[in-house]
Design an enzyme around this catalytic site. Structure first.
Site, PDB file in Angstrom:
ATOM      1  N   GLY A  21       0.841  -1.196   0.000  1.00 27.05           N
ATOM      2  CA  GLY A  21       0.000   0.000   0.000  1.00 27.05           C
ATOM      3  C   GLY A  21       0.869   1.236   0.000  1.00 27.05           C
ATOM      4  O   GLY A  21       2.088   1.151  -0.229  1.00 27.05           O
ATOM      5  N   SER A  22       0.251   2.385   0.280  1.00 25.24           N
ATOM      6  CA  SER A  22       0.986   3.647   0.232  1.00 25.24           C
ATOM      7  C   SER A  22       2.078   3.729   1.290  1.00 25.24           C
ATOM      8  O   SER A  22       3.071   4.423   1.106  1.00 25.24           O
ATOM      9  CB  SER A  22       0.035   4.819   0.452  1.00 25.24           C
ATOM     10  OG  SER A  22      -1.203   4.585  -0.129  1.00 25.24           O
ATOM     11  N   THR A  25       4.661  -2.493   3.005  1.00 30.22           N
ATOM     12  CA  THR A  25       4.433  -3.758   2.301  1.00 30.22           C
ATOM     13  C   THR A  25       4.011  -4.781   3.343  1.00 30.22           C
ATOM     14  O   THR A  25       4.569  -4.817   4.440  1.00 30.22           O
ATOM     15  CB  THR A  25       5.733  -4.198   1.587  1.00 30.22           C
ATOM     16  OG1 THR A  25       6.148  -3.118   0.744  1.00 30.22           O
ATOM     17  CG2 THR A  25       5.509  -5.428   0.743  1.00 30.22           C
ATOM     18  N   ASP A 142     -10.928   6.328   6.316  1.00 26.51           N
ATOM     19  CA  ASP A 142     -10.543   5.676   5.051  1.00 26.51           C
ATOM     20  C   ASP A 142     -11.224   4.312   4.913  1.00 26.51           C
ATOM     21  O   ASP A 142     -10.596   3.336   4.489  1.00 26.51           O
ATOM     22  CB  ASP A 142      -9.017   5.511   5.026  1.00 26.51           C
ATOM     23  CG  ASP A 142      -8.460   5.379   3.628  1.00 26.51           C
ATOM     24  OD1 ASP A 142      -9.197   5.645   2.663  1.00 26.51           O
ATOM     25  OD2 ASP A 142      -7.283   4.986   3.502  1.00 26.51           O
TER      26      ASP A 142
HETATM   27  N1  LIG Z   1      -3.639  -8.540   8.196  1.00 24.60           N
HETATM   28  C1  LIG Z   1      -3.623  -8.895   6.913  1.00 24.60           C
HETATM   29  N2  LIG Z   1      -3.810 -10.188   6.546  1.00 24.60           N
HETATM   30  C2  LIG Z   1      -3.795 -10.547   5.241  1.00 24.60           C
HETATM   31  N3  LIG Z   1      -3.585  -9.696   4.214  1.00 24.60           N
HETATM   32  C3  LIG Z   1      -3.394  -8.395   4.519  1.00 24.60           C
HETATM   33  C4  LIG Z   1      -3.406  -7.926   5.871  1.00 24.60           C
HETATM   34  N4  LIG Z   1      -3.203  -6.571   5.840  1.00 24.60           N
HETATM   35  C5  LIG Z   1      -3.071  -6.235   4.561  1.00 24.60           C
HETATM   36  N5  LIG Z   1      -3.184  -7.315   3.757  1.00 24.60           N
HETATM   37  C6  LIG Z   1      -3.051  -7.355   2.289  1.00 24.60           C
HETATM   38  O1  LIG Z   1      -1.991  -6.494   1.907  1.00 24.60           O
HETATM   39  C7  LIG Z   1      -2.464  -5.511   0.993  1.00 24.60           C
HETATM   40  C8  LIG Z   1      -1.734  -4.199   1.257  1.00 24.60           C
HETATM   41  O2  LIG Z   1      -2.219  -3.658   2.478  1.00 24.60           O
HETATM   42  P1  LIG Z   1      -1.917  -2.178   2.914  1.00 24.60           P
HETATM   43  O3  LIG Z   1      -2.694  -1.913   4.150  1.00 24.60           O
HETATM   44  O4  LIG Z   1      -0.444  -1.966   2.981  1.00 24.60           O
HETATM   45  O5  LIG Z   1      -2.377  -1.280   1.686  1.00 24.60           O
HETATM   46  P2  LIG Z   1      -3.765  -1.052   0.957  1.00 24.60           P
HETATM   47  O6  LIG Z   1      -4.856  -1.000   1.951  1.00 24.60           O
HETATM   48  O7  LIG Z   1      -3.906  -2.052  -0.153  1.00 24.60           O
HETATM   49  O8  LIG Z   1      -3.492   0.354   0.301  1.00 24.60           O
HETATM   50  P3  LIG Z   1      -3.508   1.797   0.994  1.00 24.60           P
HETATM   51  O9  LIG Z   1      -3.017   1.643   2.413  1.00 24.60           O
HETATM   52  O10 LIG Z   1      -2.565   2.568   0.138  1.00 24.60           O
HETATM   53  O11 LIG Z   1      -4.935   2.249   0.913  1.00 24.60           O
HETATM   54  C9  LIG Z   1      -3.982  -5.438   1.197  1.00 24.60           C
HETATM   55  O12 LIG Z   1      -4.632  -5.049   0.031  1.00 24.60           O
HETATM   56  C10 LIG Z   1      -4.320  -6.864   1.588  1.00 24.60           C
HETATM   57  O13 LIG Z   1      -4.530  -7.653   0.420  1.00 24.60           O
END
Ligand SMILES: Nc1ncnc2c1ncn2[C@@H]1O[C@H](COP(=O)(O)OP(=O)(O)OP(=O)(O)O)[C@@H](O)[C@H]1O
Length: 173
Positions: A21-22, A25, A142
């Site tokens: 995400g932003s 990772t 968000d």
């Molecule tokens: N606790 C978790 N268990 C399983 N997968 C996860 C978990 N947290 C995040 N993910 C996976 O990792 C990806 C990236 O998560 P992250 O919170 O870094 O960014 P995002 O939500 O995709 O983007 P942004 O934060 O920019 O809105 C998510 O889309 C999800 O598929």
């Protein structure tokens, strides 16, 4: 920064990337210390320490809303050294079902939609989690399907357990 555990007591390793995400990772991590992870998997959001302000803030917010069944649990923070750089790691529950966005897409791929009865129960879970967040004086700011994590089905039902995640943009009110 207050660390729940220190690098010396935590033993875990990254297995594979789950997404990015932003602000960091996210990786699937496995235990190397069964006391800590209960012998199963966890997820870790990692960011180079110098770019980890938002992820550290997210961990702080998650600590403020801990103890609700509909909010993802962050259970530790850790610092690792990767390729000679300090990396901040926020360890949290692993959601094997991905996100609510993935769940909705899976219905679409099958040419169907989520049953209304499921949508009603999921709404209850999310509103209940959100109400807890608001009672603690925070707003999420968000909320969207890709910030809702999907956990295994609740025993004896066809319903998943949902939890609110991604508190990176949360604010105190
Ligand atoms: N606790 C978790 N268990 C399983 N997968 C996860 C978990 N947290 C995040 N993910 C996976 O990792 C990806 C990236 O998560 P992250 O919170 O870094 O960014 P995002 O939500 O995709 O983007 P942004 O934060 O920019 O809105 C998510 O889309 C999800 O598929």
């Amino acid at each position: 920064m207050t660390s729940i555990f220190t690098a010396t007591t935590l033993k875990w390793k990254k297995y594979k990337k789950l997404g990015a995400g932003s602000y960091g990772t996210v990786y699937l991590v496995g235990e190397a210390n069964s006391l800590f992870l209960g012998g199963s998997f966890a997820a870790v959001k990692s960011a180079e320490f110098e770019h980890s302000k938002e992820t550290i803030k997210e961990a702080e917010f998650l600590k403020e809303v801990v103890d609700n069944p509909y909010i993802v649990r962050c259970f530790a923070e850790d610092i690792s050294i990767e390729k000679g750089k300090e990396v901040y790691n926020m360890l949290m529950e692993y959601a094997p079902g991905g996100t609510l966005h993935d769940l909705i897409v899976a219905y679409n791929v099958k040419g169907s939609t989520m049953p209304k009865s499921h949508a009603a129960v999921y709404s209850y879970m999310l509103l209940s989690g959100l109400s807890h967040v608001h009672r603690r004086g925070l707003v999420h700011c968000d909320l969207k399907p890709c910030h809702i994590l999907v956990f295994p089905k609740i025993n004896g039902t066809d319903l998943h357990h949902l939890k609110i995640a991604d508190f990176g943009l949360a604010k105190h009110v």
